[in-house]
Design an enzyme around this catalytic site. Structure first.
Site, PDB file in Angstrom:
ATOM      1  N   ASN A   1      72.744  77.496  27.402  1.00 24.83           N
ATOM      2  CA  ASN A   1      71.330  77.671  27.775  1.00 24.83           C
ATOM      3  C   ASN A   1      70.588  76.358  28.032  1.00 24.83           C
ATOM      4  O   ASN A   1      69.810  76.249  28.958  1.00 24.83           O
ATOM      5  CB  ASN A   1      70.601  78.541  26.738  1.00 24.83           C
ATOM      6  CG  ASN A   1      70.690  77.979  25.342  1.00 24.83           C
ATOM      7  OD1 ASN A   1      71.503  77.116  25.049  1.00 24.83           O
ATOM      8  ND2 ASN A   1      69.839  78.473  24.470  1.00 24.83           N
TER       9      ASN A   1
ATOM     10  N   GLU B   1      73.509  75.712  14.302  1.00 25.14           N
ATOM     11  CA  GLU B   1      72.227  76.124  14.902  1.00 25.14           C
ATOM     12  C   GLU B   1      72.504  77.410  15.650  1.00 25.14           C
ATOM     13  O   GLU B   1      73.115  77.390  16.720  1.00 25.14           O
ATOM     14  CB  GLU B   1      71.725  75.049  15.869  1.00 25.14           C
ATOM     15  CG  GLU B   1      71.311  73.762  15.201  1.00 25.14           C
ATOM     16  CD  GLU B   1      69.985  73.873  14.459  1.00 25.14           C
ATOM     17  OE1 GLU B   1      69.400  74.976  14.402  1.00 25.14           O
ATOM     18  OE2 GLU B   1      69.544  72.851  13.927  1.00 25.14           O
TER      19      GLU B   1
ATOM     20  N   GLU C   1      68.587  69.752  12.412  1.00 23.96           N
ATOM     21  CA  GLU C   1      68.713  68.672  13.376  1.00 23.96           C
ATOM     22  C   GLU C   1      67.354  67.981  13.462  1.00 23.96           C
ATOM     23  O   GLU C   1      66.326  68.549  13.072  1.00 23.96           O
ATOM     24  CB  GLU C   1      69.096  69.229  14.750  1.00 23.96           C
ATOM     25  CG  GLU C   1      70.508  69.781  14.784  1.00 23.96           C
ATOM     26  CD  GLU C   1      70.915  70.209  16.188  1.00 23.96           C
ATOM     27  OE1 GLU C   1      70.390  71.228  16.672  1.00 23.96           O
ATOM     28  OE2 GLU C   1      71.745  69.511  16.796  1.00 23.96           O
TER      29      GLU C   1
ATOM     30  N   CYS D   1      66.946  79.638  22.042  1.00 23.30           N
ATOM     31  CA  CYS D   1      67.132  80.143  20.672  1.00 23.30           C
ATOM     32  C   CYS D   1      65.804  80.428  20.003  1.00 23.30           C
ATOM     33  O   CYS D   1      65.591  81.502  19.457  1.00 23.30           O
ATOM     34  CB  CYS D   1      67.940  79.135  19.869  1.00 23.30           C
ATOM     35  SG  CYS D   1      67.230  77.488  19.925  1.00 23.30           S
TER      36      CYS D   1
END
Ligand code: NAD
Length: 471
Positions: A148, A244, A452, A278
């Site tokens: 993505n 993630e 992150e 996301c």
């Protein structure tokens, strides 16, 4: 003749026996040929990264910062080429929140990493002891990325890994490998050989990386089911993981929200990258008293957003990235309709070629419908009505996801009180899907493990080493 892309291992271009065509999701034309790497390429890449680690682990802080600076420069200098390739391969438009924006983010994140550091901490300096805590590199980092935001996510993995003295083997998604192959070819040329390596091929290469004893850590961005498989295959070697994973972010619109003013933020929070993000807003709970106003404000924006061929600069949304995702969005909307939902706008796939689906707002829809409960990952937003804020919070917190959430309104005290009760790694107030390199990002529940960005993101690429000296 279609352009051939290759892997980069140990600073050298490495081909494969077999190549596969990668097609543009907007029109099915061939973008280029992807090498189909094998287990032997995984072994070669890990060997090259291990060899490079032997000296890179001893590099100075200035050398590591310089490497991230060099990455930022390469990304800036080559942004035009890479953004065109990204648009052709991924489908996102050039403009708006598209490929030029993604390349800008890559350079900005790499640049920010230059300014970060993890200095030695003195834990005790007494007549008895001098105790220091050092942050040391882990080794070879295996990076596995989705389709993505392929380049931005690759940089999120690579820059902090290198900044802290690790070396990297990255494996991009089989749907969008070419832009990563080209980016790493360029980046690798600015670094010592083997510090960053890229391999491409099927999912099995990711599985191989995550179980390989030569990999010290896995950083993975992708779906929850794959995250679970990676955790299992990393268990025998006890690899530290950053995962993630997927999100199904709720937004709660409070009765005092100025929806006309906030609608633009809600819209782009949901439809960024055609919803293939996301931490996009994926279900919106709106108080009964302003439900119709909210729907009208969102529909008004939706009608004006140009969707179409990503290379046409006036388009702000492109196609879905791949057929699997396109079919999933169609299936979820059809299922919702069968359960009584109505499309306020959109709701039917657009004519081909290309995986185009229009901006879609669904109403008359309840929790328990697949479109609400699953991560749709497309340009579709279910809008649900609520009467009681406690009920909205409980509904927002349902399910296995916990990436981000948002609350929209006017009264700051109530906004903060609701934010405190929403279960997510990030809760936004009057915005959604806003990330920054200095702000830790990640999920709770099944949306992920670890963070992150920020200091916490950098620390995740290190081990703690204590030097405990008698004075
Ligand atoms: P995916 O899980 O299907 O694939 C991601 C990567 O994993 C690909 O490179 C794939 O080849 C690899 N892979 C597949 N099977 C594997 C295995 N058994 N072992 C190791 N690697 C394997 O995900 P996707 O469809 O490419 O990406 C979309 C998903 O990513 C969505 O759920 C989205 O929410 C999530 N995502 C999360 C974040 C975040 O920061 N939390 C960011 C972007 C995307």
């Amino acid at each position: 003749m279609d352009q051939k892309y290759d892997m980069t291992i140990g600073g050298r271009r490495v081909g494969a026996e077999r190549y596969e065509e990668i097609r543009n999701p907007a029109n099915a034309s061939v973008v280029g040929l992807c090498p189909m790497g094998t287990e032997s390429h995984v072994e070669q890449a890990i060997a090259a990264a291990s060899k490079a680690f032997a000296s890179w682990r001893n590099s100075s802080d200035a050398e590591r910062a310089g490497a991230c600076q060099a990455i930022a420069k390469v990304l800036g200098d080559n942004a035009a080429e890479l953004s065109v390739l990204l648009t052709r391969e991924q489908g996102k438009p050039r403009k708006g929140l598209g490929s030029e924006f993604e390349l800008g983010g890559c350079a900005a994140w790499a640049g920010f990493t230059v300014t970060q550091s993890l200095p030695v901490k003195v834990l005790e300096d007494s007549p008895k002891n001098h105790i220091e805590m050092h942050r040391v590199p882990i080794g070879v980092v295996g990076s596995i990325t989705p389709w993505n935001w392929p380049l931005l996510i690759a940089i999120w993995h690579i820059a902090p890994a290198i900044r802290t003295g690790n070396t990297v083997v990255i494996k991009p998604s089989p749907f969008t490998p070419l832009s990563t192959l080209r980016m790493i070819e360029l980046v690798s040329a600015a670094l010592p050989p083997g510090v960053v390596n890229v391999i491409a091929g099927g999912d099995e290469l990711g599985a191989k990386l995550s179980q390989h004893p030569g990999i010290g850590k896995i950083v993975f961005t992708g779906s929850i089911p794959t995250g679970k498989k990676i955790m299992a295959s990393a268990a025998p070697t006890l690899k530290p993981l950053t995962l993630e994973l997927g999100g199904n972010d709720p937004g709660v619109v409070l009765p005092d929200a100025n929806v006309e003013q906030l609608a633009e933020g809600m819209f782009w929070g949901a439809f960024i990258n055609s919803g293939q993000t996301c931490a996009a807003l994926k279900r919106l709970y709106v108080h009964d008293s302003l439900f119709d106003r909210t729907c009208s404000a969102l529909a008004e924006i939706a009608r004006k957003v140009p969707v179409g061929d990503s290379m046409v600069e006036t388009n702000l949304l492109g196609p879905l990235q791949n057929e699997r995702q396109y079919r999933k969005v169609i299936e979820l909307v059809e299922d919702a309709k069968r359960h009584g939902a109505r499309a306020l706008i959109g709701g039917e796939p657009l004519a081909g070629p290309g995986y185009f689906y229009p901006v879609t707002l669904m109403t008359h829809i309840e929790d328990g419908t697949r479109l609400v409960d699953e991560e749709q990952f497309g340009p579709v937003l279910p809008i649900l009505r609520y009467r009681d804020v406690d009920d909205a919070i409980a509904r927002a917190n349902r399910g296995e996801f916990g990436l981000a959430a948002s609350v929209w309104g006017t009264d700051r005290a109530q906004l903060s009180a609701v934010a405190a009760r929403l279960e997510a790694g990030t809760v936004y107030i009057n915005k959604h899907a806003d990330i920054a390199p200095h702000v830790p990002f990640g999920g709770i529940k099944c949306s992920g493990i670890g963070r992150e960005f920020g200091e916490e993101g950098l620390e995740a690429f290190t081990s703690i080493k204590v030097i405990n000296a008698a004075a």
